[in-house]
Design a protein around this motif. Sequence first.
Motif, short mmCIF file in Angstrom:
data_model
loop_
_atom_site.label_atom_id
_atom_site.label_comp_id
_atom_site.label_asym_id
_atom_site.label_seq_id
_atom_site.Cartn_x
_atom_site.Cartn_y
_atom_site.Cartn_z
N VAL A 36 -31.28 -31.79 -30.27
CA VAL A 36 -30.71 -33.13 -30.30
C VAL A 36 -31.71 -34.15 -29.74
O VAL A 36 -31.93 -35.21 -30.30
N GLY A 37 -32.34 -33.80 -28.61
CA GLY A 37 -33.20 -34.75 -27.90
C GLY A 37 -34.60 -34.89 -28.45
O GLY A 37 -35.27 -35.90 -28.19
N VAL A 38 -35.07 -33.92 -29.24
CA VAL A 38 -36.48 -33.94 -29.66
C VAL A 38 -36.78 -35.11 -30.58
O VAL A 38 -37.92 -35.60 -30.60
N MET A 39 -35.80 -35.61 -31.32
CA MET A 39 -36.04 -36.76 -32.19
C MET A 39 -36.40 -38.00 -31.36
O MET A 39 -37.35 -38.72 -31.67
N SER A 40 -35.63 -38.24 -30.28
CA SER A 40 -35.91 -39.39 -29.42
C SER A 40 -37.24 -39.24 -28.70
O SER A 40 -37.98 -40.22 -28.54
N ILE A 41 -37.55 -38.02 -28.27
CA ILE A 41 -38.82 -37.78 -27.58
C ILE A 41 -39.99 -38.04 -28.54
O ILE A 41 -40.99 -38.66 -28.18
N THR A 42 -39.84 -37.56 -29.78
CA THR A 42 -40.89 -37.79 -30.79
C THR A 42 -41.11 -39.28 -31.02
O THR A 42 -42.25 -39.75 -31.05
N SER A 43 -40.02 -40.01 -31.18
CA SER A 43 -40.14 -41.45 -31.44
C SER A 43 -40.77 -42.17 -30.26
O SER A 43 -41.58 -43.08 -30.44
N MET A 44 -40.42 -41.77 -29.03
CA MET A 44 -40.97 -42.42 -27.85
C MET A 44 -42.48 -42.19 -27.76
O MET A 44 -43.26 -43.11 -27.48
N LEU A 45 -42.92 -40.96 -28.03
CA LEU A 45 -44.35 -40.64 -27.95
C LEU A 45 -45.16 -41.35 -29.02
O LEU A 45 -46.34 -41.68 -28.81
N LEU A 46 -44.54 -41.60 -30.16
CA LEU A 46 -45.27 -42.19 -31.29
C LEU A 46 -45.17 -43.71 -31.38
O LEU A 46 -45.76 -44.32 -32.28
N ARG A 47 -44.42 -44.34 -30.49
CA ARG A 47 -44.25 -45.80 -30.54
C ARG A 47 -45.58 -46.56 -30.62
O ARG A 47 -45.77 -47.42 -31.48
N PRO A 48 -46.53 -46.29 -29.70
CA PRO A 48 -47.79 -47.06 -29.76
C PRO A 48 -48.53 -46.87 -31.08
O PRO A 48 -49.10 -47.82 -31.61
N PHE A 49 -48.52 -45.65 -31.63
CA PHE A 49 -49.20 -45.40 -32.90
C PHE A 49 -48.52 -46.18 -34.03
O PHE A 49 -49.19 -46.77 -34.88
N ALA A 50 -47.17 -46.18 -34.01
CA ALA A 50 -46.43 -46.92 -35.04
C ALA A 50 -46.71 -48.42 -34.93
O ALA A 50 -46.86 -49.11 -35.95
N GLY A 51 -46.80 -48.93 -33.70
CA GLY A 51 -47.09 -50.35 -33.51
C GLY A 51 -48.45 -50.74 -34.02
O GLY A 51 -48.61 -51.76 -34.70
N ASN A 52 -49.46 -49.92 -33.71
CA ASN A 52 -50.81 -50.21 -34.19
C ASN A 52 -50.90 -50.10 -35.71
O ASN A 52 -51.56 -50.92 -36.36
#
Length: 373
Positions: A36-52
Amino acid sequence: MLATFFYQFSIQAINPLMNGYARNLGINSAFAGIIVGVMSITSMLLRPFAGNLTDRISKYRLALIGGSLCAISDFGYLFASNVTWLLFFRIINGVGFVLCTVCLATWMAFLVPRQHLGAAMGYYGLLNALAMAIAPALAISIYQRLGYKFIIILAALSAVAMVVVIQLIDNHAKPSVKLEGQHFKLIQRDALPVAIIFSLLSIPYFVTQADIVMYVQERHLSITVSLFFLCYSIALIIIRILLKNYFDTIPFGIWFSICIIATIGYIILLTIMQNNFEMILAAILMAIGFGVMVSVSQSTSLLLAPLEEQGLANATYYLGSDIGMSLGPIIGGILPTIFPLKFFYPVMLLIVPLTAIIYLFNRRKLNSAVQYN
């Protein structure tokens, strides 16, 4: 906005049922929680990459990739037969989710004049709120009648609908500024104070989202707890429609003061509530204290950041949301082991002086986001 509704629906319809779906496949409760939690963890770790990425390539292309990944992961859930495959598709879902959240909000900001950005983000948040209110209620209701797989197919079709809808947008929002010499950045510095303030104010909301059912049961209250988030959503929709023209003219400090007062109010009401009326009033104040800050914080983050870093500013704002979403349930689980239940909500009043200090140190910059004509 319609694309936003569809992708958010695909996420929110699956999330409340994923734990049960995993356990239905024979996965134990510990691994089910991780899934359940791994989706949120994945999104949190990838935020800076998605922003750039959002600041470097067209918003259409990223939204297409994000929506496609959401659809692929949803269809993948149907065929996942063990923990490895389910975990794999949750990670894919997290990648699609982070691309959609950062990209679509930035695309929305790209399509409207900056002097109307606050109103635009208000409408954007409204569609998010509608999806977050409708999807879980509909998913749980349909699941009880037709089972998990019907909901998963519905979520997948919703992600496909998002991909279809973005084909109707003529402006693909390609970056207009050359960024070859710009280095990779983890955060957008000007948006950071907003993200921290929003992160702190989101903690009581996510604690309530995770634990209000337990809280009401443990206190043996005769309350229809299912009404709480329904009333919250209705109040939020009304507030955003009524205030849409003020998000672009009223400075951050006034919104912040209103939201802090409302936050104190709903925390006190949740502490002392004994009936449905007090609970509904707490839900309305939460819509003011947290729901309004969602739109104000996002528009302020975008207005403070330069045009070439709009995607990174959005990613920084969402990173604050991710932190609150992660910390809320953790704090909600720890508090009852440390304090008696009567202190469960009062302890959260500690966020008030913390957010006030951050605001006071950054008030000039935050209030300068609104430009008077």
